[in-house]
Design a protein around this motif. Structure first.
Motif, PDB file in Angstrom:
ATOM      1  N   LEU A 223     -25.631   7.174   8.331  1.00  0.00           N
ATOM      2  CA  LEU A 223     -25.485   7.906   9.589  1.00  0.00           C
ATOM      3  C   LEU A 223     -24.299   8.869   9.578  1.00  0.00           C
ATOM      4  O   LEU A 223     -24.186   9.705  10.478  1.00  0.00           O
TER       5      LEU A 223
ATOM      6  N   PRO B  35     -32.305  13.611   9.146  1.00  0.00           N
ATOM      7  CA  PRO B  35     -33.384  13.690  10.144  1.00  0.00           C
ATOM      8  C   PRO B  35     -33.320  12.524  11.131  1.00  0.00           C
ATOM      9  O   PRO B  35     -33.205  11.366  10.737  1.00  0.00           O
ATOM     10  N   GLY B  36     -33.389  12.829  12.408  1.00  0.00           N
ATOM     11  CA  GLY B  36     -33.374  11.801  13.445  1.00  0.00           C
ATOM     12  C   GLY B  36     -32.031  11.150  13.674  1.00  0.00           C
ATOM     13  O   GLY B  36     -31.958  10.108  14.327  1.00  0.00           O
ATOM     14  N   GLN B  37     -30.957  11.767  13.159  1.00  0.00           N
ATOM     15  CA  GLN B  37     -29.640  11.156  13.278  1.00  0.00           C
ATOM     16  C   GLN B  37     -29.204  11.033  14.737  1.00  0.00           C
ATOM     17  O   GLN B  37     -28.693   9.990  15.162  1.00  0.00           O
ATOM     18  N   ARG B  38     -29.415  12.074  15.526  1.00  0.00           N
ATOM     19  CA  ARG B  38     -28.984  12.045  16.924  1.00  0.00           C
ATOM     20  C   ARG B  38     -29.752  10.986  17.720  1.00  0.00           C
ATOM     21  O   ARG B  38     -29.174  10.291  18.557  1.00  0.00           O
ATOM     22  N   ILE B  39     -31.042  10.853  17.435  1.00  0.00           N
ATOM     23  CA  ILE B  39     -31.845   9.851  18.144  1.00  0.00           C
ATOM     24  C   ILE B  39     -31.370   8.441  17.787  1.00  0.00           C
ATOM     25  O   ILE B  39     -31.227   7.568  18.662  1.00  0.00           O
ATOM     26  N   MET B  40     -31.090   8.208  16.508  1.00  0.00           N
ATOM     27  CA  MET B  40     -30.630   6.884  16.091  1.00  0.00           C
ATOM     28  C   MET B  40     -29.266   6.563  16.672  1.00  0.00           C
ATOM     29  O   MET B  40     -29.011   5.427  17.110  1.00  0.00           O
TER      30      MET B  40
ATOM     31  N   SER C 270     -28.057   7.722  19.456  1.00  0.00           N
ATOM     32  CA  SER C 270     -28.266   7.460  20.891  1.00  0.00           C
ATOM     33  C   SER C 270     -28.794   6.052  21.113  1.00  0.00           C
ATOM     34  O   SER C 270     -28.384   5.352  22.046  1.00  0.00           O
ATOM     35  N   GLY C 271     -29.689   5.600  20.244  1.00  0.00           N
ATOM     36  CA  GLY C 271     -30.207   4.239  20.354  1.00  0.00           C
ATOM     37  C   GLY C 271     -29.137   3.197  20.096  1.00  0.00           C
ATOM     38  O   GLY C 271     -29.101   2.154  20.760  1.00  0.00           O
TER      39      GLY C 271
END
Length: 291
Positions: free
Chosen positions: A96, A102-107, A109-110
């Motif tokens: 991270l 890819p998808g770093q911001r979503i992860m 946030s989770g």
């Protein structure tokens, strides 16, 4: 340059000494009370000056049939749990910390969402049951595989490492796993040691998951075993007891057993802490501030 002490310096030193005394006094009281006879403690409103030496509290705690097994269970949970914690936290933080993933911001946030909200005890129990972790040692390890706060600290620390180190290794043909374990982790020892200590203390003090999900007494960790023992002794001390019970408990009392239990649970961590102390001061703040 040295300078003379003025009134403000003496006042600051006096306040610091007072705070140090206030922190040491409770621990001192725990130690001397665990080795005291109940009659000696009863003579003083606050047991401060030791007047007796008695091991009955420790003997009462060590007489339990599962005390050795409980100690071994706590050691297994601490060692295996800390290894799992550090492996998951380190690998997750390294992945991270890479910009453009890819998808770093979503992860992220989770991950932050889990720090603010929880699903509740019943959904948590159903999840543990669905994973077939009920009544297993793994229930004290796998559900606690990562602490989000420590994960964020590790992410910020890995981001503070100069990218040129990794770029030069990639030019020489190194992959990400080689870079992580041969370059990044060796220069991150202070942070790793500090987080390892925090994880080890948390795993050593684990009892809540065992209380909820482990029914077999021989699988209980030390903390849960001592908690149940103290509850039983306290109940006997409050209820009407027969002459035989009174004779058996004449040389001990619940408070003494509580203090002895505290000493027994603290001792292993107190032995490990000096080994990691040289890394702890530096590692406690590394990664906490992002520049």
């Amino acid at each position: 340059m040295r300078r003379k002490m003025n009134g403000a310096d003496y006042a600051i030193h006096a306040v610091l000494l007072l705070l140090a005394f206030m922190m040491i006094l409770p621990f001192y009281n725990v130690v001397i009370t665990s080795f005291a006879h109940p009659s000696a403690v009863a003579k003083q409103s606050f047991y401060l000056i030791p007047t007796s030496f008695d091991l009955s509290s420790y003997q009462m705690v060590l007489q339990g049939s599962y005390i050795g097994t409980a100690y071994l269970n706590s050691v297994i949970v601490t060692v295996a749990g800390t290894i799992v914690n550090m492996l998951v936290t380190t690998c997750g933080a390294y992945a991270l910390s890479k910009k453009g993933m890819p998808g770093q911001r979503i992860m992220m946030s989770g991950i932050i969402f889990t720090m603010l909200f929880s699903g509740g005890l019943i959904p948590y129990y159903l999840t543990i049951k669905g994973l077939h972790l009920i009544n297993t040692m793994s229930v004290m390890i796998l559900p606690l595989a990562v602490n989000t706060f420590f994960l964020i600290i590790m992410i910020n620390h890995f981001r503070s490492i100069p990218p040129s180190l990794e770029e030069s290794a990639k030019i020489d043909g190194a992959n990400d796993i080689f870079i992580l374990f041969r370059i990044v982790l060796p220069i991150s020892l202070p942070t790793m040691a500090a987080i390892t200590l925090f994880y080890a203390v948390a795993r050593w003090n684990e009892w809540y998951h065992a209380m909820l999900f482990v029914m077999e007494p021989e699988m209980h960790p030390l903390q849960l075993y001592l908690r149940e023992m103290l509850m039983d002794v306290t109940k006997m001390a409050r209820d009407d007891m027969s002459a035989t019970m009174i004779a058996q408990l004449s040389n001990t009392y619940p408070d003494g057993m509580k203090m002895a239990s505290v000493i027994m649970t603290m001792a292993p961590i107190m032995l490990v802490y000096p080994i990691l102390q040289k890394y702890f001061a530096a590692g406690a703040t590394l990664g906490a501030v992002k520049e």
